[in-house]
Design an enzyme around this catalytic site. Structure first.
Site, short mmCIF file in Angstrom:
data_model
loop_
_atom_site.label_atom_id
_atom_site.label_comp_id
_atom_site.label_asym_id
_atom_site.label_seq_id
_atom_site.Cartn_x
_atom_site.Cartn_y
_atom_site.Cartn_z
N ASP C 238 -14.25 -33.16 23.87
CA ASP C 238 -13.92 -33.95 22.77
C ASP C 238 -13.14 -34.40 21.32
OD1 ASP C 238 -15.28 -36.18 24.51
OD2 ASP C 238 -17.33 -35.64 24.06
N ALA C 239 -12.58 -33.12 22.06
CA ALA C 239 -11.44 -32.43 20.98
C ALA C 239 -10.15 -32.87 20.61
CB ALA C 239 -11.80 -31.15 20.62
#
Lengths: 294, 294, 294, 294
Positions: C238-239
């Site tokens: 999720d980065a």
């Protein structure tokens, strides 16, 4: 809707005065009624009071019919409107959809139903064109094609078509008749027959851009936001009580087709929210305005 | 505006064709012009091309006057509109504000100026009432009270008052005349004299609710969002080219005074954004629409 | 995408300096290239310049292969990044979707494709559960069920499942691999293999609420808005670079299921917008950020 | 706040069960209490019930002290929380503002007070810098300059400064202590002393970007929206109960200063809304979340 347990939903309005809440909550408390959700509103201008209450069905020692009978006394005492309602969430909501060629609202609603988000019984989809028959039937829902004469064409043909639509709708006694971009103006007698049940999605932020081709009108005026409006259908075009509205930003790079595309995303959510609130008895009509107990 | 270094800003429009960007960027590159920001837009419907370019002043071997002279040749070759502009960010923007009794837009603009967010020179504030003289002068800005006859009153008195306003405005040769909730309709000759410089904030999402008391109109219609519109003033009331709009959600619990209060927050930001873009030469008028190169 | 006519789309980045726009537009003008849409951006911090240009295919005297060949010289001269691209809108975009049990994003994308709004070729849908096979096939699209071991289960089984997914995806050489609520973390080698093509929709406003059950996290923290984030998949969970985000208001009356329901409407539009921009070559990745030329 | 007539405001919470509404409304009805606004909420997870009621003061035959005394019996019977309150809108709310150098929130609040929108008594503004003394005093409000040691400097000097701030604040017994971009972390003992009254505006959409320089953090992460959060101050930094949040769109063209500028417009409205709701007793804290009866 995805209510966690069976509930009775009371929607009620009466002239404001002291003691209304006490009267209603006292009545419910007397029988052990467990209020799960309650909302109240007083319209300061007109002096009318509105309330919506959700009571756990299993907390009361009688069924919905008896609740209605007993509540009638309270309602009369309070001088309530005659259109108060008590509904039972165990009764699945019946919906009929009217469509034309553009499918985005239909696809969206069917997707919500199929994914379990909107727990309603879509009894039928009726189209003045047959374009959307395939997707409807893929969802296991009957599709009826009722051809309409061209705009400005044979008025008798139109009346006959509407008579057929009416017949196909009313045999389901639906809680909502949704004009999901139906593109035909309902005749006055259907506005009356379906009053408070016929829901339209108009592709503008009303009262701007009433009538045909609102995105073209919006483009010409050079607005910086386009919107959509979900409202009850009344005899005056696009002028019925508004249930929900929303907007999305556009700018000079957006052509009319871009506005149409962006606007669709708003039409879909505005219709879905408005329909959900209507079916959950969250919308109380007050003159030409609505109280929406979300 | 908070531009980090001195720049020349070119705003230009001409009929679309191949080679426009090449012509302009080639012209600039020839003299070493460093383009810091550039935006282009072609209106497909009308076939007009628009551009705005920011060039570092120190990258060019001549001053803004010579840049204008040299660019005139390019502009003519491209068949450009005669209203093209080249401005110098070193010239501080002069602004005159027209107000009445309601101060929220004035407080907001003065706060932005005082905190350094909006780097403009507010030369004067003119009010048809004196209510806002105190705050204006506390900010070190001259305030002029020009009383107007009551609505429907003496037309000659009104003309005289507007003549005085005009005199007080024009001696500053302002880049913008802002009607910050001025509540007086500009006469046609001032609309012409200040065309493209007079900016109004209207407290509705136009074209809904033109004219007086838009929040009352919105409440009566039962809309679910209220808005504000920043636009250039033209002879037709509330119908000029829109620069910016925004909205805020309201519901049945909001009385007219609540709508007024919520709407003010939108009026303030919409006016501040519109004024900033105007003063940064980001707004190109095209018929009754605007191209806003944000 | 609904582009009105065939175009070549140039996406390019290089260190900023004077004369870039002149070099590119001069190159195009030399061959009569008609620029229909052009956008430029200079990142002040890193000193990088980015541009995207749409040129009418019929305005150039050669095909896309020759355009690429000729442009390579310009790109080299400008010291451009090696990842510049020229694409042809006549080549229909191929997409593969990865899903699990929750269908709202799938229903939404299929509806957009079916209604003609999103003109892409969905080659296959792959699910680790079979729940969404029916709707996929009703749209005439192949569905592949690739069962995965339970969380924490057999790592070899998981590797084998991913190998199968990879095989099923790569035979279509897709322009985008969309994790439409796939709920499985891609292994590092797939993040590399599909770099810049694998697009995820995460059901929170990142960087808040990374990882599992973001709506539960949001409810516990008591936030007043929930959101969704469309981003490129990278090895860190999720980065990856964010393409698009949006939010919707919630309040104390919203339980976790209510947040889930409201959030879905945001997930759908955020994914649809992000995917469209990716497929139209509007997204240029710059470190861990994106330039999105909308 | 601009309530049209004098009211008593009851805020109350207790474990949920049947008959609560009946008990409270029955109690009020017994004495002729006219409920003007009422809101209820049951937290399904924790089984707690919350309510806020506005009663017309002139409808009751006794004053607020006696109302409190009598209501205490009802509260005890219902097993209510000990933090229930009954306030009198006739008692003007006292507010103390803590500021540093950045004035946008201060300008905004003073403007709202001066224009009559926010009818509160700003007793004092305290700054660790003197920059905002002028505007404060121009509004007729005392300004106290309490210098603080530089970050990382003398801890004793900091303790002494906070002791002085505490003294200056507490002599006004304020209903709210507002950290209007104060930029100093309150020591634990002040968090306790001012629990439920100290309100901070943080310039990010929490829980993203806790601590220093949130706009820089947001820029680095490449988010597409920036926000602001109004919350009660607790011992853990930026982790207290959230009252209100909002966001605004940014894109790749926005530098950190642009984000700062856009974010300020959100900070101002989020703080103003949160403060208003707090002062109108609309915010009930429940663990680390809030019930906001708007």
């Amino acid at each position: 809707m995805s209510l966690p347990e069976r509930r009775y939903v009371i929607s009620f309005g009466c002239p404001d005065r002291t003691g209304i809440v006490a009267a209603i909550s006292g009545f419910l408390a007397e029988f052990g009624g467990w209020i799960v959700e309650a909302a109240y509103h007083t319209d300061q201008e007109t002096g009318w009071f509105f309330t919506r209450q959700e009571v756990r069905a299993d907390s009361l020692p009688f069924d919905v019919a008896e609740l209605r009978e007993r509540f009638a006394g309270v309602a009369e005492e309070l001088g309530g409107r005659t259109d108060w309602r008590i509904t039972d969430t165990a009764e699945r909501r019946r919906v009929v959809l009217l469509v034309s060629k553009e499918g985005h609202c239909l696809y969206d609603l069917l997707g919500r139903v199929a994914s379990g988000e909107l727990d309603v019984d879509v009894r039928a989809v009726i189209g003045n064109h047959a374009d959307l028959a395939g997707i409807t039937r893929a969802h296991g829902i009957p599709f009826h094609h009722v051809p309409f004469p061209r705009p400005g064409g044979d008025p008798e043909g139109k009346a006959a078509a509407f008579a057929q639509v009416r017949h196909l709708v009313e045999k389901h006694d639906p809680h909502a008749v949704v004009l999901a971009r139906f593109m035909q103006v309902l005749p006055a007698e259907l506005c009356v027959a379906w009053a408070g049940r016929a829901i339209n999605i108009h592709h503008s932020f009303l009262p701007s851009f009433v009538g045909a081709r609102p995105y073209h009108q919006a483009h010409t005026r050079g607005v910086k936001l386009v919107g959509a409006t979900c409202h009850y259908v009344t005899a005056e075009l696009d002028a019925g009580p508004i249930i929900e509205q929303d907007v999305i930003r556009v700018d000079h790079t957006d052509s009319v087709p871009d506005m149409v595309r962006k606007g669709r995303d708003i039409e879909k959510v505005v219709l879905a929210r408005g329909l959900r609130w209507h079916l959950e008895d969250r919308v109380l009509v007050h003159g030409n305005r609505t109280v929406v107990f979300r």
